[in-house]
Design a protein around this motif. Sequence first.
Motif, PDB file in Angstrom:
ATOM      1  N   LEU A 334      10.015  -2.409  -3.436  1.00  0.00           N
ATOM      2  CA  LEU A 334      10.047  -3.649  -3.736  1.00  0.00           C
ATOM      3  C   LEU A 334       8.577  -4.417  -3.114  1.00  0.00           C
ATOM      4  O   LEU A 334       8.039  -4.184  -1.853  1.00  0.00           O
ATOM      5  N   CYS A 335       7.928  -5.083  -3.833  1.00  0.00           N
ATOM      6  CA  CYS A 335       6.386  -5.192  -3.804  1.00  0.00           C
ATOM      7  C   CYS A 335       6.859  -7.338  -4.668  1.00  0.00           C
ATOM      8  O   CYS A 335       6.731  -7.477  -5.738  1.00  0.00           O
ATOM      9  N   ALA A 336       5.435  -7.494  -3.231  1.00  0.00           N
ATOM     10  CA  ALA A 336       5.758  -8.799  -3.372  1.00  0.00           C
ATOM     11  C   ALA A 336       4.542  -9.907  -3.132  1.00  0.00           C
ATOM     12  O   ALA A 336       3.531  -9.008  -2.293  1.00  0.00           O
ATOM     13  N   LEU A 337       3.838 -10.925  -3.156  1.00  0.00           N
ATOM     14  CA  LEU A 337       2.542 -11.204  -3.410  1.00  0.00           C
ATOM     15  C   LEU A 337       2.531 -12.042  -1.550  1.00  0.00           C
ATOM     16  O   LEU A 337       3.191 -12.077  -0.670  1.00  0.00           O
ATOM     17  N   ILE A 338       1.206 -11.643  -0.835  1.00  0.00           N
ATOM     18  CA  ILE A 338       0.785 -12.754   0.277  1.00  0.00           C
ATOM     19  C   ILE A 338      -0.125 -13.564   0.077  1.00  0.00           C
ATOM     20  O   ILE A 338      -0.746 -13.423  -1.084  1.00  0.00           O
ATOM     21  N   GLY A 339       0.791 -14.828   0.092  1.00  0.00           N
ATOM     22  CA  GLY A 339      -0.224 -16.483  -0.620  1.00  0.00           C
ATOM     23  C   GLY A 339       0.129 -15.935  -2.231  1.00  0.00           C
ATOM     24  O   GLY A 339       0.678 -15.944  -2.939  1.00  0.00           O
ATOM     25  N   ARG A 340      -0.908 -16.585  -3.184  1.00  0.00           N
ATOM     26  CA  ARG A 340      -1.041 -16.414  -4.079  1.00  0.00           C
ATOM     27  C   ARG A 340      -1.679 -15.824  -4.788  1.00  0.00           C
ATOM     28  O   ARG A 340      -1.539 -14.606  -5.902  1.00  0.00           O
ATOM     29  N   ASP A 341      -2.890 -15.134  -4.210  1.00  0.00           N
ATOM     30  CA  ASP A 341      -3.993 -13.948  -4.599  1.00  0.00           C
ATOM     31  C   ASP A 341      -4.235 -13.657  -3.364  1.00  0.00           C
ATOM     32  O   ASP A 341      -5.382 -12.647  -3.557  1.00  0.00           O
ATOM     33  N   GLN A 342      -3.900 -13.331  -2.370  1.00  0.00           N
ATOM     34  CA  GLN A 342      -4.442 -13.294  -0.804  1.00  0.00           C
ATOM     35  C   GLN A 342      -4.477 -11.643  -0.524  1.00  0.00           C
ATOM     36  O   GLN A 342      -5.107 -11.318   0.385  1.00  0.00           O
ATOM     37  N   GLY A 343      -3.486 -10.918  -1.287  1.00  0.00           N
ATOM     38  CA  GLY A 343      -2.586  -9.881  -1.114  1.00  0.00           C
ATOM     39  C   GLY A 343      -1.258  -9.766  -1.612  1.00  0.00           C
ATOM     40  O   GLY A 343      -0.674  -9.846  -1.810  1.00  0.00           O
ATOM     41  N   VAL A 344      -0.632  -8.617  -1.021  1.00  0.00           N
ATOM     42  CA  VAL A 344       0.509  -7.650  -1.459  1.00  0.00           C
ATOM     43  C   VAL A 344       1.259  -6.497  -0.212  1.00  0.00           C
ATOM     44  O   VAL A 344       0.801  -6.551   0.670  1.00  0.00           O
ATOM     45  N   LEU A 345       2.386  -7.000  -0.430  1.00  0.00           N
ATOM     46  CA  LEU A 345       3.020  -6.671   0.881  1.00  0.00           C
ATOM     47  C   LEU A 345       3.647  -5.555   0.303  1.00  0.00           C
ATOM     48  O   LEU A 345       4.853  -5.967  -1.629  1.00  0.00           O
ATOM     49  N   THR A 346       3.801  -4.465   0.661  1.00  0.00           N
ATOM     50  CA  THR A 346       5.343  -3.367  -0.211  1.00  0.00           C
ATOM     51  C   THR A 346       6.030  -3.481   0.532  1.00  0.00           C
ATOM     52  O   THR A 346       6.025  -2.525   1.852  1.00  0.00           O
ATOM     53  N   LEU A 347       7.342  -3.334   0.123  1.00  0.00           N
ATOM     54  CA  LEU A 347       8.874  -2.582   1.467  1.00  0.00           C
ATOM     55  C   LEU A 347       9.569  -1.474   0.527  1.00  0.00           C
ATOM     56  O   LEU A 347       9.557  -1.322  -0.132  1.00  0.00           O
ATOM     57  N   LEU A 348       9.674   0.108   1.248  1.00  0.00           N
ATOM     58  CA  LEU A 348      10.286   0.928   1.211  1.00  0.00           C
ATOM     59  C   LEU A 348      11.785   0.651   1.402  1.00  0.00           C
ATOM     60  O   LEU A 348      11.506   1.297   3.241  1.00  0.00           O
ATOM     61  N   ARG A 349      12.635   1.347   0.443  1.00  0.00           N
ATOM     62  CA  ARG A 349      13.746   1.882   1.537  1.00  0.00           C
ATOM     63  C   ARG A 349      14.226   3.580   0.454  1.00  0.00           C
ATOM     64  O   ARG A 349      13.888   3.704  -0.058  1.00  0.00           O
ATOM     65  N   SER A 350      14.677   4.216   2.126  1.00  0.00           N
ATOM     66  CA  SER A 350      15.208   5.696   1.393  1.00  0.00           C
ATOM     67  C   SER A 350      16.205   5.555   1.036  1.00  0.00           C
ATOM     68  O   SER A 350      17.384   4.249   0.653  1.00  0.00           O
ATOM     69  N   HIS A 351      16.630   6.681   0.731  1.00  0.00           N
ATOM     70  CA  HIS A 351      17.978   6.287  -0.599  1.00  0.00           C
ATOM     71  C   HIS A 351      19.052   6.253   0.354  1.00  0.00           C
ATOM     72  O   HIS A 351      20.687   6.475  -0.455  1.00  0.00           O
ATOM     73  N   ASP A 352      19.279   6.265   1.925  1.00  0.00           N
ATOM     74  CA  ASP A 352      20.596   6.338   2.413  1.00  0.00           C
ATOM     75  C   ASP A 352      20.558   4.867   2.936  1.00  0.00           C
ATOM     76  O   ASP A 352      21.415   4.323   2.872  1.00  0.00           O
ATOM     77  N   ARG A 353      20.238   3.677   2.368  1.00  0.00           N
ATOM     78  CA  ARG A 353      20.118   2.641   2.476  1.00  0.00           C
ATOM     79  C   ARG A 353      20.403   1.868   1.103  1.00  0.00           C
ATOM     80  O   ARG A 353      19.806   2.227  -0.059  1.00  0.00           O
ATOM     81  N   PRO A 354      21.725   0.303   1.090  1.00  0.00           N
ATOM     82  CA  PRO A 354      21.312   0.241  -0.113  1.00  0.00           C
ATOM     83  C   PRO A 354      19.853  -0.354  -1.050  1.00  0.00           C
ATOM     84  O   PRO A 354      18.602  -0.502  -0.349  1.00  0.00           O
ATOM     85  N   PRO A 355      19.659   0.060  -2.228  1.00  0.00           N
ATOM     86  CA  PRO A 355      18.087  -0.127  -3.343  1.00  0.00           C
ATOM     87  C   PRO A 355      18.409  -2.373  -2.858  1.00  0.00           C
ATOM     88  O   PRO A 355      19.362  -2.893  -2.405  1.00  0.00           O
TER      89      PRO A 355
END
Length: 615
Positions: A334-355
């Motif tokens: 999952l990838c989402a913006l920080i603010g409008r254009d201040q940066g990006v948050l990226t979240l990762l989950r392993s295969h053994d967790r719900p997507p």
Amino acid sequence: MTEPMGLATLEHAVDELARRVSSLRGAGAAYPKDLAPTLEAAMAELDTAVELLYGARAEMRRSGSAARKGGGGGGQRELKLLRQVFRSFPVPVVVLDGGGVVRRVNTETTRVLGSPDGYLVGRSFPLLVDVSRRAAFRSHLTSAIQTGQSAAFETRLIHQGRTHTVQLVLTPLQLPGEPQQMVLAVALPTEVEPPRPALTVASLDQAELLVAAARRQELLSRMAALLLDPDSLLQPVALARAARLLGGELADWVVADLVRDGRLHRSSVVAPRDQPLGGLIRTVEQAEPSACPVVTQVLERGSGEVHEMVDDELLFGVTADGPLLTVVEAGSLLCALIGRDQGVLTLLRSHDRPPFTLADLGLVEELGRQLGLALRAQESFVSRSRAAEALVTSVVPRTLPDVPGFEAAAIYNPGSSVGAEFYDVFPRPGGWGFTMGGAVGKGQEAASVSAVVRGGLRVLSAWESDPDQAVRKVNEALVSQGTGMFVMAVSGYVSGRTLRVSSAGHHPAALVHPDGTVRFASGGGVPLGISPESETQVEEITLGHDQLLVFYSEGLLSSRNARGETYGEDRLADVLARCVGQAPAAVVKTLEEDRHAFSGGQVWDEVVVLALRAV
């Protein structure tokens, strides 16, 4: 080759297989410590399932041949019935194309893997296989297609937070109307799950919605409280704390990339708690964010992305050990913006967790907006703090010098604004000088005027032997500048134990005698900047041993309590009387503590106190 067995026979055989598989599940749940006989029987049932599928394939071919000869109506009915048999088959069955993409699944597959109906169709089946066994799966798939022979092997399937060790059988299959070779995958779990309590769809959906809404609101509240905490105004505390919160609640890995000077910089990496420091964490930290396609895409498009199943392992960049998503064993992104254009948050989950889902994306986007506002507040706070520090430096010395024959101490409390008040102690020819005062006003303009007066009085002390002459010349300069501001100031030169003091509208100094008597000096005069003709009050004060002279700002006397009463000179005199014999440092500290108690900790105007004691 298996002969067609007829639909009635096939239906009966499938029903019997379903009954036996159900019995095996019950046995596995009842005797979890003695699974060997159950697993052995399950393997035998897998062979039976494969034979039944061969029979179904032969029946489909026979029906297709009859349809081409003109018996189309009956053939179509039989094909519909066979599709129904496929969907209700009691073991997971998946039809793959030559590239491993899921074309069809039966109901048991969706139950075992915990996915919604139709969710897996069109997705790459290898993504369901444990990362360490994907290469082996692809080799078996290729072998089955090229040799036309079935391949059976053990592997692990991971999806929606569930992990199943299965015996997987891949069988080449040519379906009518399909131009390419298909593969039939039959999976028999070797780990039997206990039966789950039956819940109606309606009640399950309602419960899930209520829980999800409650968790969402709780996370939003916790993030808001975290970002509003005063400590979070100091970078990079807010970003690091927010990343840890997201890591604890939503993801295994949280990566924050911020834009600085027009470039992306990796600013924070939160790893799973069991991940040792260094090694893999260092690899993620050192990866270049601008080389991560998903990060740059989100930043360029201005909208987030969610990949429930990662089908492109290059999305998050490549390291020396391979694709970063493969290295960290990520199954969902999952990838989402920080603010409008201040940066990006990226979240990762392993295969053994719900997507991740679209609902997760909406939540993280909202959290990203909150974080963006907090980071902007931090930037403003840091900028103002630096400006305030610069202002304070221009009007307040960092330390007081040693004045021969005297002890000196001072306090400065900026209150709601800084820069208007000033004080200074400095060497001059033949002795020492001091000054104190404040411009009437607040903000940068008042601070600049105060800095001019402080600097002018210090510089002129090198040529003037009388502080009153220095005060008058500063007044002339201030009037000529036409600032419209006036400054209350006092300046004195120290020679031996004698202080010659010139006051321009400043409060009179308090003289504390060793017996506790407190008397006030003359003070008075007209503030600087009002008239070209200075009206100052000059006096000489000779301090005896242990006598204390205290100068103070308007901010001290005008401090108010909860009833609106001012601190005033009477309270000041009472406190000073109790400080007889104390060092100047202790006296100024006592005054500040008493003022703090009187006003309930509130400070509106700057408070300055300068104390000198003859020793």
